[in-house]
Design an enzyme around this catalytic site. Sequence first.
Site, mmCIF file in Angstrom:
data_model
loop_
_atom_site.group_PDB
_atom_site.id
_atom_site.type_symbol
_atom_site.label_atom_id
_atom_site.label_comp_id
_atom_site.label_asym_id
_atom_site.label_seq_id
_atom_site.Cartn_x
_atom_site.Cartn_y
_atom_site.Cartn_z
ATOM 1 N N HIS A 83 63.811 55.728 53.138
ATOM 2 C CA HIS A 83 62.652 56.070 52.135
ATOM 3 C C HIS A 83 61.579 57.159 52.639
ATOM 4 O O HIS A 83 60.534 57.132 52.429
ATOM 5 C CB HIS A 83 62.338 55.268 51.416
ATOM 6 C CG HIS A 83 63.205 54.425 50.319
ATOM 7 N ND1 HIS A 83 62.803 53.353 49.640
ATOM 8 C CD2 HIS A 83 64.214 54.948 49.915
ATOM 9 C CE1 HIS A 83 64.203 53.198 48.843
ATOM 10 N NE2 HIS A 83 64.839 54.153 49.002
ATOM 11 N N CYS A 128 54.382 75.335 54.536
ATOM 12 C CA CYS A 128 54.883 75.940 55.868
ATOM 13 C C CYS A 128 55.640 74.885 56.659
ATOM 14 O O CYS A 128 56.168 75.329 57.795
ATOM 15 C CB CYS A 128 53.565 76.665 56.643
ATOM 16 S SG CYS A 128 52.530 75.448 57.312
ATOM 17 N N ILE A 152 58.370 52.021 54.232
ATOM 18 C CA ILE A 152 57.603 53.364 54.936
ATOM 19 C C ILE A 152 56.582 53.144 55.554
ATOM 20 O O ILE A 152 55.832 53.953 55.723
ATOM 21 C CB ILE A 152 57.268 54.128 53.527
ATOM 22 C CG1 ILE A 152 56.160 53.576 52.527
ATOM 23 C CG2 ILE A 152 58.480 54.468 52.621
ATOM 24 C CD1 ILE A 152 55.542 54.199 51.599
ATOM 25 N N CYS A 192 53.011 69.868 55.849
ATOM 26 C CA CYS A 192 52.562 70.986 54.759
ATOM 27 C C CYS A 192 53.909 71.318 53.919
ATOM 28 O O CYS A 192 54.936 71.473 54.516
ATOM 29 C CB CYS A 192 52.132 72.128 55.559
ATOM 30 S SG CYS A 192 51.804 73.566 54.305
ATOM 31 N N ILE A 235 62.263 35.590 55.740
ATOM 32 C CA ILE A 235 62.917 36.277 56.873
ATOM 33 C C ILE A 235 62.073 36.115 58.197
ATOM 34 O O ILE A 235 62.669 35.762 59.472
ATOM 35 C CB ILE A 235 63.254 37.795 56.492
ATOM 36 C CG1 ILE A 235 64.027 38.142 57.816
ATOM 37 C CG2 ILE A 235 61.815 38.436 56.462
ATOM 38 C CD1 ILE A 235 64.904 39.385 57.487
ATOM 39 N N THR A 291 65.576 41.906 50.390
ATOM 40 C CA THR A 291 65.962 42.796 49.459
ATOM 41 C C THR A 291 66.936 41.956 48.362
ATOM 42 O O THR A 291 67.487 41.346 48.917
ATOM 43 C CB THR A 291 66.522 44.017 49.962
ATOM 44 O OG1 THR A 291 67.143 44.891 48.841
ATOM 45 C CG2 THR A 291 67.742 44.002 50.859
ATOM 46 N N SER A 292 66.620 42.200 47.355
ATOM 47 C CA SER A 292 67.359 41.585 46.397
ATOM 48 C C SER A 292 68.710 42.087 46.287
ATOM 49 O O SER A 292 69.675 41.714 45.711
ATOM 50 C CB SER A 292 66.927 41.536 45.030
ATOM 51 O OG SER A 292 66.501 42.831 44.523
ATOM 52 N N THR A 346 56.187 42.228 53.379
ATOM 53 C CA THR A 346 55.385 41.317 52.706
ATOM 54 C C THR A 346 54.840 40.191 53.546
ATOM 55 O O THR A 346 53.829 39.776 53.131
ATOM 56 C CB THR A 346 56.090 40.871 51.320
ATOM 57 O OG1 THR A 346 57.334 40.141 51.737
ATOM 58 C CG2 THR A 346 56.213 42.133 50.194
HETATM 59 ZN ZN LIG Z 1 50.989 74.962 55.823
#
Ligand SMILES: [Zn+2]
EC number: 2.3.1.286
Length: 256
Positions: free
Chosen positions: A129, A140, A113, A137, A241, A199-200, A32
């Site tokens: 995460h 595949c 992420i 994909c 932080i 983080t909390s 953040t």
């Molecule tokens: Zn594929």
Amino acid sequence: MEAEARDQIKELAQWMEAVDKICFFGGAGVSTESGVPDFRSKDGLYNQHDVRFDRYQPEYLLSHSCLRDNPNVYFEFHRQKMDTREIEPNKAHRYLAKLEESGKLIGVVTQNIDGLHQKAGSKRVFEIHGSALRNYCMNCGKTYPSDYIFASQEAIPHCTCGGIIRPDITLYEEGLPEDAVAQAVNAIAKADMLIIGGTSLAVYPAASFINYFRGKYLVVINQSQLHVREAANTMIIRERIGEVFGELAKEQGMTL
Ligand SMILES: [Zn+2]
């Protein structure tokens, strides 16, 4: 910054001289400060009213059900809210990258992420995460470049095989990635100092990961109130932080 926090940072620098295996566990608060919205804070994703998404529960927009049953909505939300390509790492990311370079940091476990730790130069990052910078994909398994979904002209991006290309992130209703979790647990269990930041600890799975820690020093850096069991060598620093790591770097003679 409060005088108390400055004293804590001096003491933390001393603690760090005595250890050589530090693990960092980070949550949304780490990003953040770079301008990435988290999910639950006042300015977070859940409170940014957007007419396209208001009729859905926020959790639904980040769920496997949404991707499966309503992919147009899923990908629109993903492109609008998860695109962090222009965002730069902050002092917290840069400090951790330097600490790894110095040999003291054995790993960064992150719930984010956005790939900002790697962008700052960290190598051992365990993304429990997943990452919005990896795409594959669903049919595949073929992988696609980091900006593929954000840059694609197709509302629902498709693979050459016809399958849907999705981001490699953990959605609601999905299990955590096993490899990253195993590596994260291993790093936490081996560490003699665990630093938890941004983080909390209230949200699963943060709390359960901390249970693997057997080391001597537990450090928590978070602005808001949280509940950790205090032991002999537990330090709780109630500051942002990025600022804490900025001060700590100065204390340790490190340039960020
Ligand atoms: Zn594929």
